[in-house]
Design a protein around this motif. Structure first.
Motif, PDB file in Angstrom:
ATOM      1  N   CYS A 591       0.834  -1.209   0.000  1.00  0.00           N
ATOM      2  CA  CYS A 591       0.000   0.000   0.000  1.00  0.00           C
ATOM      3  C   CYS A 591       0.868   1.259   0.000  1.00  0.00           C
ATOM      4  O   CYS A 591       0.540   2.245  -0.667  1.00  0.00           O
ATOM      5  N   ARG A 592       1.957   1.239   0.744  1.00  0.00           N
ATOM      6  CA  ARG A 592       2.838   2.404   0.771  1.00  0.00           C
ATOM      7  C   ARG A 592       3.425   2.666  -0.611  1.00  0.00           C
ATOM      8  O   ARG A 592       3.501   3.818  -1.063  1.00  0.00           O
ATOM      9  N   ILE A 593       3.797   1.609  -1.309  1.00  0.00           N
ATOM     10  CA  ILE A 593       4.329   1.767  -2.664  1.00  0.00           C
ATOM     11  C   ILE A 593       3.247   2.305  -3.600  1.00  0.00           C
ATOM     12  O   ILE A 593       3.490   3.203  -4.414  1.00  0.00           O
ATOM     13  N   ALA A 594       2.039   1.757  -3.479  1.00  0.00           N
ATOM     14  CA  ALA A 594       0.938   2.197  -4.348  1.00  0.00           C
ATOM     15  C   ALA A 594       0.602   3.662  -4.133  1.00  0.00           C
ATOM     16  O   ALA A 594       0.186   4.356  -5.067  1.00  0.00           O
ATOM     17  N   LEU A 595       0.802   4.145  -2.928  1.00  0.00           N
ATOM     18  CA  LEU A 595       0.512   5.553  -2.655  1.00  0.00           C
ATOM     19  C   LEU A 595       1.637   6.464  -3.123  1.00  0.00           C
ATOM     20  O   LEU A 595       1.380   7.491  -3.767  1.00  0.00           O
ATOM     21  N   GLY A 596       2.886   6.106  -2.795  1.00  0.00           N
ATOM     22  CA  GLY A 596       3.934   7.112  -2.904  1.00  0.00           C
ATOM     23  C   GLY A 596       5.050   6.883  -3.890  1.00  0.00           C
ATOM     24  O   GLY A 596       5.931   7.736  -4.024  1.00  0.00           O
ATOM     25  N   ASP A 597       5.063   5.761  -4.621  1.00  0.00           N
ATOM     26  CA  ASP A 597       6.170   5.502  -5.538  1.00  0.00           C
ATOM     27  C   ASP A 597       5.935   6.248  -6.853  1.00  0.00           C
ATOM     28  O   ASP A 597       5.159   5.818  -7.711  1.00  0.00           O
ATOM     29  N   GLY A 598       6.637   7.374  -7.021  1.00  0.00           N
ATOM     30  CA  GLY A 598       6.458   8.188  -8.222  1.00  0.00           C
ATOM     31  C   GLY A 598       6.994   7.564  -9.484  1.00  0.00           C
ATOM     32  O   GLY A 598       6.769   8.100 -10.586  1.00  0.00           O
ATOM     33  N   GLY A 599       7.686   6.429  -9.385  1.00  0.00           N
ATOM     34  CA  GLY A 599       8.213   5.777 -10.577  1.00  0.00           C
ATOM     35  C   GLY A 599       7.247   4.801 -11.207  1.00  0.00           C
ATOM     36  O   GLY A 599       7.552   4.228 -12.261  1.00  0.00           O
ATOM     37  N   LEU A 600       6.098   4.592 -10.598  1.00  0.00           N
ATOM     38  CA  LEU A 600       5.118   3.651 -11.129  1.00  0.00           C
ATOM     39  C   LEU A 600       3.981   4.418 -11.804  1.00  0.00           C
ATOM     40  O   LEU A 600       3.451   5.380 -11.236  1.00  0.00           O
ATOM     41  N   PRO A 601       3.557   4.002 -12.992  1.00  0.00           N
ATOM     42  CA  PRO A 601       2.562   4.786 -13.744  1.00  0.00           C
ATOM     43  C   PRO A 601       1.199   4.858 -13.081  1.00  0.00           C
ATOM     44  O   PRO A 601       0.457   5.816 -13.312  1.00  0.00           O
ATOM     45  N   GLY A 602       0.843   3.863 -12.267  1.00  0.00           N
ATOM     46  CA  GLY A 602      -0.477   3.864 -11.660  1.00  0.00           C
ATOM     47  C   GLY A 602      -0.498   4.232 -10.198  1.00  0.00           C
ATOM     48  O   GLY A 602      -1.554   4.133  -9.556  1.00  0.00           O
ATOM     49  N   ALA A 630      -7.197  20.718  -6.602  1.00  0.00           N
ATOM     50  CA  ALA A 630      -6.613  19.829  -7.607  1.00  0.00           C
ATOM     51  C   ALA A 630      -5.092  19.925  -7.640  1.00  0.00           C
ATOM     52  O   ALA A 630      -4.415  18.949  -7.985  1.00  0.00           O
ATOM     53  N   SER A 631      -4.548  21.078  -7.296  1.00  0.00           N
ATOM     54  CA  SER A 631      -3.104  21.282  -7.409  1.00  0.00           C
ATOM     55  C   SER A 631      -2.348  20.945  -6.126  1.00  0.00           C
ATOM     56  O   SER A 631      -1.134  21.118  -6.070  1.00  0.00           O
ATOM     57  N   ARG A 632      -3.052  20.478  -5.103  1.00  0.00           N
ATOM     58  CA  ARG A 632      -2.340  20.117  -3.878  1.00  0.00           C
ATOM     59  C   ARG A 632      -1.398  18.954  -4.120  1.00  0.00           C
ATOM     60  O   ARG A 632      -1.718  18.007  -4.838  1.00  0.00           O
ATOM     61  N   PRO A 633      -0.232  18.983  -3.513  1.00  0.00           N
ATOM     62  CA  PRO A 633       0.717  17.879  -3.702  1.00  0.00           C
ATOM     63  C   PRO A 633       0.285  16.648  -2.914  1.00  0.00           C
ATOM     64  O   PRO A 633      -0.639  16.683  -2.101  1.00  0.00           O
ATOM     65  N   MET A 634       0.968  15.581  -3.180  1.00  0.00           N
ATOM     66  CA  MET A 634       0.735  14.339  -2.451  1.00  0.00           C
ATOM     67  C   MET A 634       1.051  14.534  -0.974  1.00  0.00           C
ATOM     68  O   MET A 634       2.097  15.097  -0.634  1.00  0.00           O
ATOM     69  N   PRO A 635       0.166  14.110  -0.060  1.00  0.00           N
ATOM     70  CA  PRO A 635       0.497  14.220   1.379  1.00  0.00           C
ATOM     71  C   PRO A 635       1.767  13.443   1.707  1.00  0.00           C
ATOM     72  O   PRO A 635       2.094  12.452   1.062  1.00  0.00           O
ATOM     73  N   LYS A 636       2.496  13.932   2.686  1.00  0.00           N
ATOM     74  CA  LYS A 636       3.743  13.281   3.071  1.00  0.00           C
ATOM     75  C   LYS A 636       3.468  11.942   3.735  1.00  0.00           C
ATOM     76  O   LYS A 636       2.608  11.827   4.602  1.00  0.00           O
ATOM     77  N   LEU A 637       4.212  10.933   3.304  1.00  0.00           N
ATOM     78  CA  LEU A 637       4.146   9.616   3.925  1.00  0.00           C
ATOM     79  C   LEU A 637       5.316   9.512   4.895  1.00  0.00           C
ATOM     80  O   LEU A 637       6.389   9.005   4.573  1.00  0.00           O
TER      81      LEU A 637
END
Length: 829
Positions: A591-602, A630-637
């Motif tokens: 789940c952590r990867i699915a949320l925050g890994d910017g190298g994955l397209p989905g 809409a322009s808010r960044p991803m919340p910090k993990l």
């Protein structure tokens, strides 16, 4: 001792500027103001203090809120991210009498520039008669040789231009430079006034500040008049969302009611310019260009341009297109021209300049070159044509006295070899103005950018105000905004209120019309994918939330069935949110990867980046509240703990819910809203099909419960059925119930309604491909019961939805290689 509640705020000082520190020799705007104007300064300073005391907030905070609400931002060259606009609450105040002199000088300068460019691209008598060296024209990269002999339809080469002014220590105003290519700052002048007016209540009215709305109405009417066509369509041509001033351009287009277009939105047909829309090509009568002449038409100017329009040259050359400003006028921005402006004013107008240039010597003339070399330390050495040259590789001027001996020698040698590439200009000492920094007023040196436009009668009009840049140091500002600089509104103040300046609208009331105006194909494309990215990201977050814990608090916990958890993790892989190897990790790590890994397209992080990227091109269509979310960044993990990840997932679900609500409530039900919703509905329908195929095969009630949770239908099911989740009732609710806004049939019916309402190009009244595909996807579900729905039908529906997506793209969108990649997850291939 009793506590006193709601105590009155302390009264502000009677004169907040009484202890204002300033060097009187600097020519401070407040200290040198006449008595009645000085009273306005004091009234404004005291008013700001009172406002802060009454609100309990600093004035900077009040204005900053307006800046955030309006989405005011800018980008310094080299920055990847935009910055919040640095507006100081204290405006520059200029008395009406002083401004009248400036205004006359600006109008005279506009007349001079108009006649000068008409001669350069016309008879060229100034060169023939020896008043202007040919090298000053030919040396500019902006001289457009193939424009020679062409004339605008209404004989107006200029419609709007900006000019940088400096106020000297003795109160004299002088021109630092003309800006005819781009009127950068004109949108910020408007935004500054809007933010300050909203943040400071009635203060500007109380000091009788002239309003600026009429100027923008005159600008729009002036361009329209020269189109010589009733109700002309005027577009603002932008280089794109990566341009430094794109936020300003988007705000201007929205305020003026101009379509914001890029070169790829446009096409020339039979010497007329058209915008590609979802309803076919629509004619554009005039373009307010914000790109260089050389980039306008790759067939006639620079073949390397990717932001221009092929054959646009033919459109304006044949009289089928009005252009503001006329191509090639930017060559007058070259500092070399400043050396000849006094003489040209006397020659062309028979008048002495009311607003002189800063003194300039062009080194292309031997006498002037000797003067510059002899007085090197007294001058700023600058490129003669505004582009990098040897010794001045950044294209900016440098004070001769500031150079090291080696740099000085290099520049001297370069000037000896090509003297025509250099100018010497006097060093400008700027006046100061009070700036509110923290809780005190400080003197800051400033320059003022004023704006002049041609009005509906063809005459010049000047904005009663402008855009001021307050330097962080005493140096001359060379860019729109630099590091540490401040922006300030500029107010022209009258002794008494003047009714003529009381208008708050752009002009006369327009004819009543409805609808959202034309929708360019590229904008429709961006809206479609914005909706898809939002829905895809939300569904990924819902899967993460379902893995980490149910959204129904009484069911929260780690007791989810392992088989169900495995299927949910597999869904993350199918969505492209995790890698195949990540399925072997613990559930919360996946789940952590699915949320925050910017190298994955989905991943959610990537999808949020796509949302922001696509959304940047839609800023002229989105309300400020919508764009801010809409322009808010991803919340910090900041933690790997499941509880922390679950909090992030819940925050994101709420964010997407807010976006969906604002889109549903705030957007006019026109084509723009339809394409946004089509993207969302199509993505949701695909997700329902895939999730049902993934989880519906499991016999466990946990799987059906997770499916209800993913489709946000838990409460509906529980209110309808007093039982644990059972297969047929759950699938009927999620697939066939047309009243459930999360069901598959609801998505298909909504898609059919949207596509039916879109414009058709053919005149035979036959359904086009998108409508045929929508009906084909919907038809099997209109007469089925839940026992007839199987995996084969859902798989076929997925394929039809993907075909529908391609049909919509082929019919309504531009066919070009995207600047941002379309993310296609595993489930969509």
């Amino acid at each position: 001792m009793a506590l006193v509640e709601n105590a009155a705020p302390p009264a502000p000082a009677t004169n907040r500027l009484q202890d204002y520190p300033v060097d009187v020799d600097a020519g401070d705007l407040f200290r040198h103001a006449s008595g009645d104007v000085a009273e306005k300064w004091v009234a404004m300073a005291n008013g700001l203090s009172t406002l802060a005391a009454e609100s309990g907030l600093s004035v900077q905070e009040l204005v900053a809120r307006q800046i955030q609400d309006m989405g005011m931002s800018f980008r310094i060259a080299g920055d990847d991210e935009e910055r919040e606009w640095p507006l100081t609450p204290m405006p520059l105040l200029i008395g009406a009498q002083e401004w009248a002199e400036v205004e006359r000088g600006l109008i005279q300068r506009a007349r001079l520039l108009e006649q000068l460019v008409a001669d350069i691209y016309g008879p060229q008598r100034l060169v023939d008669d020896g008043f202007l060296p040919a090298a000053v024209i030919a040396g500019s990269r902006y001289f457009a040789r193939n424009m020679v002999g062409l004339k605008p339809r209404a004989d107006h080469y200029l419609h709007v231009y900006a000019v940088d002014l400096a106020r000297g220590p003795r109160g004299q105003w002088r021109v630092l430079g003309d800006r005819l290519r781009l009127a950068n700052g004109i949108g910020y002048a408007l935004e500054n006034r809007l933010a300050l007016s909203r943040g400071t209540g009635t203060l500007l009215s109380e000091i009788n500040a002239r309003r600026v709305a009429r100027f923008f109405g005159d600008l729009r009417a002036g361009i329209a008049r020269d189109c010589q066509r009733e109700s002309p369509r005027i577009a603002l041509l932008t280089p794109g969302r990566f341009n430094q001033s794109y936020p300003e351009q988007a705000h201007l287009a929205r305020y003026l009611g101009f379509p914001l277009v890029e070169g790829r939105d446009l096409a020339v047909i039979d010497d007329r310019l058209y915008i590609r829309t979802i309803a076919g090509p629509k004619r554009i009568d005039a373009v307010w260009r914000w790109i260089d002449t050389n980039a306008l038409d790759p067939l006639s100017f620079d073949a390397r341009s990717t932001i221009g329009v092929p054959d646009m040259f033919d459109a304006w050359a044949s009289g089928g297109l009005e252009m503001a400003n006329w191509p090639g006028v930017e060559l007058l921005e070259a500092p070399a021209f400043a050396a000849f402006m006094p003489r040209l004013c006397r020659t062309l107008l028979g008048e002495e300049p009311l607003l002189p240039n800063i003194a300039t010597w062009w080194c292309g003339q031997p006498v002037e070159a000797d003067i510059v070399r002899a007085r090197f330390d007294e001058f700023v050495i600058t490129p003669a044509f505004g582009q990098p040259v040897e010794g001045l590789e950044d294209g900016c001027g440098v004070a001769g006295a500031s150079l090291s001996p080696s740099a000085r020698d290099l520049l001297f040698d370069a000037m000896q070899r090509r003297p025509m590439d250099y100018c010497g200009q006097e060093i400008v000492h700027l006046s100061t103005t009070p700036a509110l920094v923290g809780d005190r007023f400080e003197p800051r040196p400033f320059t003022l950018r004023a704006f002049v436009a041609r009005g509906p009668d063809g005459e010049w009009t000047v904005m009663p105000g402008g855009f001021a840049r307050l330097a962080s140091s005493g140096g001359l500002l060379t860019s729109l905004m630099g590091e540490g600089d401040l922006s300030a509104d500029v107010c022209v103040v009258d002794t008494a209120a003047v009714p003529d300046y009381g208008s708050t609208t752009l002009g006369d009331a327009p004819a009543i019309r409805r609808g959202g105006g034309i929708l360019a194909s590229q904008a429709a494309d961006n809206l479609f994918w914005f909706g898809r990215y939002c829905e895809r990201a939300e569904m990924t977050v819902r899967i993460v939330r379902s893995i980490l814990g149910s959204s129904i608090e009484v069911d929260a916990g780690g007791g989810i069935n392992p088989a169900v958890r495995e299927k949910l993790v597999e869904l993350l892989f199918l969505w492209g949110a995790i890698r195949a190897k990540d399925q072997k990790l613990s559930a919360h790590e996946a789940c952590r990867i699915a949320l925050g890994d910017g190298g994955l397209p989905g991943s959610v992080s990537t999808l949020l980046g796509n949302i922001r990227s696509v959304g940047l091109s839609l800023r002229d269509r989105f309300a400020p509240d919508f764009w801010r979310i809409a322009s808010r960044p991803m919340p910090k993990l900041d933690s790997h703990r499941p509880g922390a990840l679950l909090r992030v997932a819940r925050e994101l679900v709420e964010r997407f819910g807010a976006l969906a609500g604002l889109g549903a409530e705030d957007m006019v039900r026109g084509p723009a809203w339809r394409f946004l919703d089509i993207g969302r509905r199509l993505e949701r329908a695909l997700a329902v099909c895939r999730m049902t195929r993934q989880l519906g095969v499991l016999p466990e009630a946990d799987a059906l419960g997770a499916l209800l949770d993913l489709c946000d239908s838990q409460i509906t099911y529980r209110s309808r059925y007093l039982s644990v989740p059972l297969r047929d009732p759950v699938l009927d609710l999620l697939l066939l119930d047309a009243e459930n806004p999360r069901s598959l049939v609801f998505q298909l019916q909504t898609l059919a309604a949207h596509v039916t309402a879109l414009p058709a190009l053919g005149e035979d009244n036959l359904p086009e491909a998108p409508l045929r595909e929508t009906r084909a996807a919907l038809a099997p579900f209109l007469s089925l019961t839940i026992d007839a729905v199987d995996d084969r039908l859902l798989g076929e529906t997925e394929r039809r939805l993907l075909t529908l997506s391609e049909a919509i793209s082929a019919r309504y969108f531009l066919q070009f290689e995207r600047s941002e990649p379309v993310v296609r997850s595993n489930l969509l291939v």
